[in-house]
Design a protein around this motif. Structure first.
Motif, PDB file in Angstrom:
ATOM      1  N   ASP A  99       0.831  -1.201   0.000  1.00  0.00           N
ATOM      2  CA  ASP A  99       0.000   0.000   0.000  1.00  0.00           C
ATOM      3  C   ASP A  99       0.872   1.261   0.000  1.00  0.00           C
ATOM      4  O   ASP A  99       0.650   2.187  -0.799  1.00  0.00           O
ATOM      5  CB  ASP A  99      -0.922  -0.016   1.223  1.00  0.00           C
ATOM      6  N   THR A 100       1.885   1.285   0.864  1.00  0.00           N
ATOM      7  CA  THR A 100       2.780   2.437   0.936  1.00  0.00           C
ATOM      8  C   THR A 100       3.503   2.663  -0.389  1.00  0.00           C
ATOM      9  O   THR A 100       3.596   3.797  -0.889  1.00  0.00           O
ATOM     10  CB  THR A 100       3.803   2.236   2.064  1.00  0.00           C
ATOM     11  N   ALA A 101       4.013   1.578  -0.966  1.00  0.00           N
ATOM     12  CA  ALA A 101       4.777   1.687  -2.214  1.00  0.00           C
ATOM     13  C   ALA A 101       3.899   2.194  -3.358  1.00  0.00           C
ATOM     14  O   ALA A 101       4.298   3.087  -4.116  1.00  0.00           O
ATOM     15  CB  ALA A 101       5.379   0.329  -2.562  1.00  0.00           C
ATOM     16  N   TYR A 102       2.718   1.656  -3.486  1.00  0.00           N
ATOM     17  CA  TYR A 102       1.865   2.045  -4.609  1.00  0.00           C
ATOM     18  C   TYR A 102       1.350   3.473  -4.461  1.00  0.00           C
ATOM     19  O   TYR A 102       1.157   4.175  -5.454  1.00  0.00           O
ATOM     20  CB  TYR A 102       0.713   1.040  -4.758  1.00  0.00           C
ATOM     21  N   ARG A 103       1.147   3.917  -3.234  1.00  0.00           N
ATOM     22  CA  ARG A 103       0.717   5.303  -3.054  1.00  0.00           C
ATOM     23  C   ARG A 103       1.861   6.263  -3.379  1.00  0.00           C
ATOM     24  O   ARG A 103       1.619   7.399  -3.833  1.00  0.00           O
ATOM     25  CB  ARG A 103       0.175   5.503  -1.643  1.00  0.00           C
ATOM     26  N   ARG A 104       3.089   5.848  -3.160  1.00  0.00           N
ATOM     27  CA  ARG A 104       4.228   6.670  -3.569  1.00  0.00           C
ATOM     28  C   ARG A 104       4.278   6.830  -5.084  1.00  0.00           C
ATOM     29  O   ARG A 104       4.656   7.883  -5.603  1.00  0.00           O
ATOM     30  CB  ARG A 104       5.536   6.049  -3.078  1.00  0.00           C
ATOM     31  N   LEU A 105       3.884   5.792  -5.804  1.00  0.00           N
ATOM     32  CA  LEU A 105       3.886   5.864  -7.271  1.00  0.00           C
ATOM     33  C   LEU A 105       2.783   6.779  -7.788  1.00  0.00           C
ATOM     34  O   LEU A 105       2.947   7.439  -8.819  1.00  0.00           O
ATOM     35  CB  LEU A 105       3.710   4.468  -7.870  1.00  0.00           C
ATOM     36  N   GLY A 106       1.657   6.782  -7.113  1.00  0.00           N
ATOM     37  CA  GLY A 106       0.547   7.640  -7.522  1.00  0.00           C
ATOM     38  C   GLY A 106      -0.167   7.133  -8.758  1.00  0.00           C
ATOM     39  O   GLY A 106       0.088   6.035  -9.259  1.00  0.00           O
ATOM     40  N   GLY A 107      -1.060   7.947  -9.291  1.00  0.00           N
ATOM     41  CA  GLY A 107      -1.782   7.615 -10.521  1.00  0.00           C
ATOM     42  C   GLY A 107      -2.544   6.310 -10.396  1.00  0.00           C
ATOM     43  O   GLY A 107      -3.203   6.047  -9.377  1.00  0.00           O
ATOM     44  N   PRO A 108      -2.488   5.451 -11.424  1.00  0.00           N
ATOM     45  CA  PRO A 108      -3.254   4.203 -11.385  1.00  0.00           C
ATOM     46  C   PRO A 108      -2.799   3.268 -10.262  1.00  0.00           C
ATOM     47  O   PRO A 108      -3.579   2.446  -9.786  1.00  0.00           O
ATOM     48  CB  PRO A 108      -3.000   3.580 -12.767  1.00  0.00           C
TER      49      PRO A 108
END
Length: 441
Positions: A379-388
């Motif tokens: 969750d933390t990693a994907y929110r750092r990426l943003g967008g989709p």
């Protein structure tokens, strides 16, 4: 003359791949003393199935090649007859595990194992629809060449057909259970865009498939070699090694299993919507110290567009997340199999289903706290990426408990299927894949 099954499970448009598979079948029949059953297990849309049927019709006739194009209705009918004859008290559950709703990489190969048994084939040679063969000076490089040189032979007798061997004396008396190569081209898991966008996030995400207690150095090494296959170096000349094959060096798009030793003994985990669930037998062959051949006729991997946009993106990322959660259980089983070693085999050098089923069932009692932390980190990693990726994190957040339960349930299903597998294989051997016309409904 032995029979082999060269199979392509598919749920996407791939007539060009089928044409190339037909060429590989012809190569096998022309260069080896085999009958080839070319098996396309087709779960694609009607218009794509029609294109696949046309591609099969266009293959040049060959007296020792028989093509089988089975859509899901035909597969279901075959499996209904097999499960009913298997002696299991839960035929409906077995049918669901063999032909589930949704994508199952293990189940599609399990169906190939059972159809191959029904056709009297000694081995299953699997390819993928999103890959193609290499060529050198106009000649296509077919993996079946190395597969048929060694598969099923006593390892000591297979040595003249390989470039080199590093087998110890014990395994040399066993039969070659697996022959495989890897791939060149794109990563085997479609996450290169994460690597390109943020290498730090890529490390954090990929390292989640390692055991939690690994050192940072081991995790870093794993990240560096994960999903890269054989890199990008093109084929120039043959090299093959008779060995206990490292699971990190082969891929399921380029693999063959000997039925009596492995494929008819233990199935693949039938987990739904989970990438990597079909790699289990590669680990079993390694941990049981069964001989294999590692060759360099690597297949070219590429990606189709549907998994990179919209619903396809969310579905693929879900499969990747479920892969990460499955590793809690698989690492437990792999560690125990490595400890068991030769005891995973019976007196004939064949995999022991009961030993594998017991370990899979034992793993379902593991504490899920490690997987909770995996989901937090993802969750933390994907929110750092943003967008989709942030959108996917929102989707993941709403499914946490369900995903945790599914990961455990998938291992329980694997244990059950493994316990029933011998009965299914025996039933398949007396069940024609397609009903004779007079017996049709």
């Amino acid at each position: 003359m032995r029979s082999i099954c060269l199979t392509l499970p598919t749920n996407r448009h791939c007539p060009d791949t089928i044409a190339a598979l037909g060429e590989e079948a012809a190569y096998a029949a022309d260069h080896f003393d085999v009958d080839v059953h070319l098996l396309v297990l087709d779960s694609s849309a009607p218009e794509d199935r029609a294109a696949h049927a046309e591609a099969l019709r266009r293959l040049a006739p060959h007296p020792r090649i028989t093509a089988h194009h089975l859509d899901e209705d035909v597969q279901r009918d075959f499996l209904e007859r097999v499960t009913a004859r298997s002696g299991s008290a839960k035929p409906e559950l077995l049918l669901d595990l063999m032909l589930p709703d949704g994508v199952s990489y293990g189940a599609c190969t399990n169906r190939a194992f059972l159809v191959a048994a029904a056709l009297g084939c000694e081995s299953v040679h699997r390819r993928d629809s999103d890959s193609r063969y290499q060529s050198v000076d106009g000649d296509t490089v077919f993996p079946v060449h190395h597969e048929l040189l060694s598969l099923g032979r006593r390892a000591a007798d297979a040595e003249p057909g390989v470039t080199e061997s590093d087998l110890a004396d014990g395994p040399r008396e066993r039969r070659v259970a697996m022959v495989g190569g890897s791939f060149v081209g794109e990563l085997s898991v479609d996450i290169a865009r994460i690597r390109d966008a943020d290498p730090g996030v890529y490390h954090d995400v990929v390292s989640l498939w390692a055991p939690e207690d690994w050192t940072p150095e081991r995790k870093r090494d794993l990240v560096e070699e994960s999903f890269a296959g054989a890199g990008t170096e093109p084929f120039t000349a043959d090299h093959s090694l008779l060995t206990v094959v490292d699971p990190m060096r082969v891929d399921m798009c380029n693999i063959a299993f000997h039925g009596e030793t492995v494929g008819e003994r233990v199935p693949l985990p039938p987990a739904r919507d989970t990438i990597g669930s079909d790699y289990f037998l590669i680990h079993l062959v390694h941990d049981a110290r069964l001989p294999g051949v590692l060759h360099n006729r690597h297949i070219v991997n590429y990606y189709t567009g549907e998994r990179r946009t919209g619903p396809g993106f969310l579905a693929y990322q879900t499969r990747f997340a479920k892969f990460l959660l499955s590793m809690l259980y698989f690492h437990f089983v792999y560690d125990r199999m490595a400890e068991a070693g030769d005891t995973l085999l019976d007196e004939h050098g064949r995999a022991r289903p009961a030993a594998v089923a017991a370990l899979a069932r034992e793993s379902t009692g593991l504490d899920t706290a490690e997987n909770v932390r995996r989901l937090d980190a993802l969750d933390t990693a994907y929110r750092r990426l943003g967008g989709p990726y942030a959108d996917f994190a929102d989707l993941l957040a709403g499914r946490r408990e369900r995903l945790l339960d599914e990961a455990r349930g998938d291992m329980a299903d694997f244990a059950l299927l493994t316990e029933a597998w011998q009965g299914l294989v025996a039933a398949a051997k007396t069940t024609p894949p397609v009903r004779p016309p007079a017996a049709s409904r």
